[in-house]
Design an enzyme around this catalytic site. Structure first.
Site, PDB file in Angstrom:
ATOM      1  N   GLU A  31      -5.309  -8.512  -0.098  1.00  0.00           N
ATOM      2  CA  GLU A  31      -5.840  -8.618   1.289  1.00  0.00           C
ATOM      3  C   GLU A  31      -7.606  -7.775   0.049  1.00  0.00           C
ATOM      4  O   GLU A  31      -7.916  -6.860   0.034  1.00  0.00           O
ATOM      5  CB  GLU A  31      -5.266  -7.069   1.872  1.00  0.00           C
ATOM      6  CG  GLU A  31      -3.548  -6.730   2.425  1.00  0.00           C
ATOM      7  CD  GLU A  31      -3.842  -5.924   3.184  1.00  0.00           C
ATOM      8  OE1 GLU A  31      -4.405  -5.163   3.486  1.00  0.00           O
ATOM      9  OE2 GLU A  31      -2.763  -5.647   2.854  1.00  0.00           O
TER      10      GLU A  31
ATOM     11  N   GLU B  39       0.869  -1.410   0.144  1.00  0.00           N
ATOM     12  CA  GLU B  39       0.195   0.229  -0.396  1.00  0.00           C
ATOM     13  C   GLU B  39       0.933   1.186  -0.072  1.00  0.00           C
ATOM     14  O   GLU B  39       0.775   2.198   1.280  1.00  0.00           O
ATOM     15  CB  GLU B  39      -0.662  -0.228   1.301  1.00  0.00           C
ATOM     16  CG  GLU B  39      -1.907  -0.684   0.916  1.00  0.00           C
ATOM     17  CD  GLU B  39      -3.070  -0.442   2.137  1.00  0.00           C
ATOM     18  OE1 GLU B  39      -2.732  -0.749   3.392  1.00  0.00           O
ATOM     19  OE2 GLU B  39      -4.080  -1.264   1.757  1.00  0.00           O
TER      20      GLU B  39
HETATM   21  O1  AHR Z   1      -5.059  -5.967   7.038  1.00  0.00           O
HETATM   22  C1  AHR Z   1      -5.090  -4.613   7.805  1.00  0.00           C
HETATM   23  C2  AHR Z   1      -4.076  -3.395   7.477  1.00  0.00           C
HETATM   24  O2  AHR Z   1      -5.102  -2.606   6.013  1.00  0.00           O
HETATM   25  C3  AHR Z   1      -3.131  -4.136   6.275  1.00  0.00           C
HETATM   26  O3  AHR Z   1      -2.243  -3.715   6.658  1.00  0.00           O
HETATM   27  C4  AHR Z   1      -2.871  -2.843   5.645  1.00  0.00           C
HETATM   28  O4  AHR Z   1      -2.561  -3.437   4.405  1.00  0.00           O
HETATM   29  C5  AHR Z   1      -4.395  -2.478   5.822  1.00  0.00           C
HETATM   30  O5  AHR Z   1      -4.548  -1.369   5.178  1.00  0.00           O
END
Ligand code: AHR
Length: 513
Positions: free
Chosen positions: A292, A173
């Site tokens: 994610e 990210e």
């Molecule tokens: O999964 C929780 C968080 O969400 C992770 O660390 C991040 O990559 C995202 O913002």
């Protein structure tokens, strides 16, 4: 009763599911590692400190690849802190989660845990505070056989054989202002390509994933993917996508429609990646790693709220308790991923234990399944094969989904959302159907024409539904929400008929008769 018609034809294929589509994620965050997968002294812990009650549930959930160690955590992480004798490992401030990281679990323990679970490891490198040099050193430590300082360091730590990690994420990210060492697309594109170059020099057999936007709602979305891929196209195989679905507005119809935005997201990123290829007249296709995805909103930190007094070790944070409607939206997301199996070749449910997770534990106590455990376990155990392009004729509804980080915090209109969302997979055994009925008040009759499979018989019909959409699984009632057999499913000739309860997720498995 609402009626719907479906055509499933063996010849109309989308693509094969990749084994890596059914992955998950372990981050050094809250109690995911400490008190989750790792708890020396727990009554079920083995000599490594790995909780075996959690391991049993992980085996049942059946994730295939595991992303580690972050997440936001990785952008301030020194991999060296987590290897070597325990007594020399430093405790450090973790800027991502305002916690203290004790470093008693690190890369080698993660590799051992993955081996025990039969799961492929996926490692992320720190491109927040570090760069190409440290990336090269980390992969030398992990994958180089021996005869150099860092590979021999691994051997001296007790891991004689190289770990052979194939899948690597180039940071996390990096477009997010919350990220330690966030970057512009050009800054990130440059550091990603330089790191990729060095990593591949060390081990040419690896696959690399570059960071896409941290969400479709980022203001730089689209331009970010384009710029980053312009820099890195020749050096990477994958681009990442992240989505967390929410029901902030307490509007269940909109919430259940929201996985359709994942369909749009995937198709848009494919278009951008292929446009970058087209400019180069390249036939190379960048694959998508949805590394994610989940439902997450109750325990999300408010923008700007960055305090946690005392820098605790493994605080119980982001422990989202999932209810029935979360499992339905989550099931919709599973269907979106399956229906793009031609380009989404890897995905990681974020996360695995305690932190926005399908598995919950009490530190020192029990482990149990959250509601979202069920759709994932079903698709991973029974959804691997050839995904078929289904034709769905279903009534639709209009709604709007509130996206707090979207442009102007506005609602996104979602017109003509079909009540029935469906994935069909031709598996080694026969056909698996995964169906979401988004009608909150009425059952939905699905009349499906099944062509080209020969004679089929029903082998399993399980549904997840409950009149109380807010019901949850708890330590005291761990099976409050669990699949139950769906009655009344019939197959006559090539026509399957099933009545899907209102607001339900259903798995139907058909075998050769
Ligand atoms: O999964 C929780 C968080 O969400 C992770 O660390 C991040 O990559 C995202 O913002």
């Amino acid at each position: 009763m609402r009626e719907s018609k479906v055509i499933v034809d063996r010849r109309f294929t989308i693509g094969e599911t990749d084994k890596r589509l059914f992955g998950a994620f372990i981050e050094h965050l809250g109690r995911c590692v400490y008190g989750g997968i790792y708890e020396p002294g727990h009554k079920t812990a083995d000599s490594n400190g790995f909780r075996q009650d959690v391991m049993d549930l992980v085996r049942e959930l059946a994730p295939t690849i595991m992303r580690y160690p972050g997440g936001n955590f990785v952008s301030g992480y020194n991999w060296e802190d987590g290897v070597g004798p325990m007594e020399t490992r430093p405790a450090r401030l973790d800027y991502a989660w305002l916690s203290t990281e004790p470093n008693t679990f690190g890369t080698n323990e993660f590799i051992d845990w993955c081996k025990m679970a039969g799961i492929e490891p996926m490692l992320a490198i720190n491109l927040g505070t570090r760069g190409a040099k440290e990336a090269g050193e980390f992969i030398e430590y992990c994958n180089h056989p021996g005869g150099t300082a860092l590979s021999d360091l691994r051997r001296s730590h007790g891991w004689e054989q190289p770990h052979g990690v194939k899948f690597w994420c180039l940071g996390n990210e990096m477009d997010g202002p919350w990220q330690t060492g966030a970057k512009t697309a050009d800054e990130y594109g440059r550091i990603a390509v330089e790191s990729a170059k060095v990593m591949r020099w060390v081990d040419p057999s690896i696959e690399l994933a570059v960071c896409g936007s941290s969400g479709r709602n980022m203001s730089t979305y689209g331009a970010w993917e384009d710029t980053v891929l312009q820099h890195s196209f020749d050096q990477v195989e994958w681009i990442s996508l992240h989505t967390y679905l929410n029901n902030y507005a307490d509007d269940t119809a909109a919430f259940l429609a929201s996985p359709d935005l994942m369909d749009s997201f995937i198709e848009e990123v494919v278009a951008i990646a292929d446009a970058v290829a087209a400019r180069r007249r390249s036939t190379k296709r960048i694959m998508l790693s949805f590394d994610e995805w989940n439902v997450w909103y109750r325990t999300r930190r408010k923008t700007g709220n960055r305090t946690r007094p005392g820098w605790p070790v493994a605080p119980p944070i982001l422990e989202e308790i999932y209810n029935m409607e979360d499992a339905l939206t989550f099931g919709g997301a599973c269907i979106s991923l399956l229906n793009h199996a031609d380009r989404v070749k890897a995905a990681s449910l974020a996360q695995l234990v305690n932190v926005i997770a399908p598995i919950m534990t009490e530190t020192g106590g029990d482990a149990w399944r959250q509601t979202i455990f069920w759709p994932f376990a079903q698709i991973s155990n029974h959804g691997r094969g050839t995904v078929l392009r289904t034709i769905v004729e279903s009534d639709t509804y209009n709604t709007a989904y509130f996206d707090p980080r979207g442009p102007n915090d506005s609602a996104i209109p979602l017109p003509a959302v079909p009540y029935l969302k469906l994935a069909a997979i031709h598996t080694a055994e026969g056909v698996s159907l995964f169906a979401l009925n988004r009608d909150l008040t009425q059952p939905l009759r699905m009349n499906a024409e099944l062509s080209g499979f020969g004679k089929l018989r029903l082998t399993e019909a399980q549904t997840l539904h409950d009149p109380d959409l807010k019901a949850t699984n708890t330590q005291d009632a761990p099976d409050r929400i669990a699949p139950t057999p769906l009655q009344g499913v019939s197959i006559e000739g090539s026509t399957l008929t099933a009545e899907l309860p209102a607001a339900s997720w259903t798995m139907l498995r058909l075998g050769k008769a």
